[in-house]
Design a protein around this motif. Structure first.
Motif, PDB file in Angstrom:
ATOM      1  N   UNK A   3       4.778   5.408  -4.243  1.00 29.49           N
ATOM      2  CA  UNK A   3       4.896   5.135  -2.806  1.00 29.49           C
ATOM      3  C   UNK A   3       4.468   3.722  -2.463  1.00 29.49           C
ATOM      4  N   UNK A   4       5.445   2.932  -2.006  1.00 28.24           N
ATOM      5  CA  UNK A   4       5.186   1.536  -1.629  1.00 28.24           C
ATOM      6  C   UNK A   4       5.863   1.287  -0.274  1.00 28.24           C
ATOM      7  N   UNK A   5       5.123   0.797   0.694  1.00 24.94           N
ATOM      8  CA  UNK A   5       5.717   0.515   2.014  1.00 24.94           C
ATOM      9  C   UNK A   5       6.507  -0.783   1.964  1.00 24.94           C
ATOM     10  N   UNK A   6       5.890  -1.837   1.409  1.00 24.96           N
ATOM     11  CA  UNK A   6       6.579  -3.120   1.231  1.00 24.96           C
ATOM     12  C   UNK A   6       6.394  -3.569  -0.216  1.00 24.96           C
ATOM     13  N   UNK A   7       7.451  -4.153  -0.780  1.00 24.22           N
ATOM     14  CA  UNK A   7       7.344  -4.763  -2.110  1.00 24.22           C
ATOM     15  C   UNK A   7       7.667  -6.245  -1.976  1.00 24.22           C
ATOM     16  N   UNK A   8       6.737  -7.088  -2.376  1.00 22.21           N
ATOM     17  CA  UNK A   8       6.993  -8.535  -2.307  1.00 22.21           C
ATOM     18  C   UNK A   8       7.341  -9.078  -3.684  1.00 22.21           C
ATOM     19  N   UNK A   9       8.464  -9.801  -3.741  1.00 26.03           N
ATOM     20  CA  UNK A   9       8.816 -10.531  -4.964  1.00 26.03           C
ATOM     21  C   UNK A   9       8.168 -11.898  -4.871  1.00 26.03           C
TER      22      UNK A   9
END
Ligand SMILES: Cc1ncc(COP(=O)(O)OP(=O)(O)O)c(N)n1
Ligand SMILES: Cc1nc(C(=O)O)sc1CCOP(=O)(O)O
Ligand SMILES: [Mg+2]
Length: 209
Positions: A30-36
């Protein structure tokens, strides 16, 4: 969409050789936002990796955010995170449209966050709260400042810098909505441990107001 939960941030060195497997393990938890976040200047690789992450995030209905690079975010139709020297927010908002998620680094300064809010940021990020292996030189922030920011800001508040499962709880108690984590998530020995940590970070936010 409510911006609250785990904000996983990739690190190209830490994830070398296990990039997609570890990201997918985090998404499983569960991840709300994923930043590259890739600080190299290899544009072709950045585009390739960002495209792969975009596909993966779509499968998990997770929002992808590109660090530093509004042009790349526009190309993929995703959000962007901008630091104080990464370019102004207003043109980024015009470029990405009103629904895009745009984050702004505000270090330990509530005034920067108030300005970012006026310029159309979707969330503001404060840090660094603890010692960080990923970015040891980032300016330090305190929980007292965070508590004050919570009373003054309506926007979702993201916290960052050396956050682990052992030290995150006071940040949530003082008003954090998003826990942005690199090492405390992806520094795990196995994919199973990444998934367990992701679930546990989310639980910290679920069972508090
Ligand atoms: C969620 C989040 N918060 C802060 C940062 C740091 O941004 P910046 O100050 O531009 O530093 P770099 O990450 O670009 O080195 C971030 N990336 N994400
Ligand atoms: C990218 C970044 N920005 C920070 C800031 O304080 O602005 S701290 C940081 C590194 C976050 O990685 P870790 O969870 O491994 O400490
Ligand atoms: Mg930046």
């Amino acid at each position: 969409m409510k911006l609250r939960g785990l904000y996983a941030i990739t690190d190209s060195q830490l994830l070398a050789g296990k990039f997609l497997a570890y990201v997918e393990a985090a998404l499983d938890g569960g991840v709300t936002l994923l930043q590259y976040r890739d600080k190299s200047s290899d544009e072709a690789r950045r585009l390739r990796e960002a495209e792969k992450l975009h596909k993966l995030c779509s499968r998990y209905k997770t929002q992808l955010i590109i660090n530093d690079d509004a042009e790349l975010a526009a190309r993929l139709g995703v959000g962007v995170h901008l630091g104080q020297t990464d370019g102004p927010l207003t043109p980024a908002r015009s470029l990405l449209g009103r629904h895009a998620i745009i984050g702004s680094t505000c270090h330990d300064q509530i005034e920067l966050a108030e300005q970012a809010a006026k310029e159309g940021a979707s969330y503001v990020a404060f840090g660094r709260f603890f010692n960080s292996t990923t970015k040891p030189g980032a300016p330090a922030a305190t929980v007292e400042m965070l508590a004050q920011a919570r009373t003054r800001l309506q926007l979702p508040i993201c916290v960052i810098g050396g956050i682990t499962l052992d030290n995150a709880e006071p940040l949530v108690a003082h008003g954090a909505d998003l826990l942005a984590v690199v090492h405390g998530l992806f520094g795990a020995e196995t994919t199973q441990e990444v998934t367990r940590r992701a679930r546990a970070f989310n639980d910290l936010l679920k069972y508090s107001v």
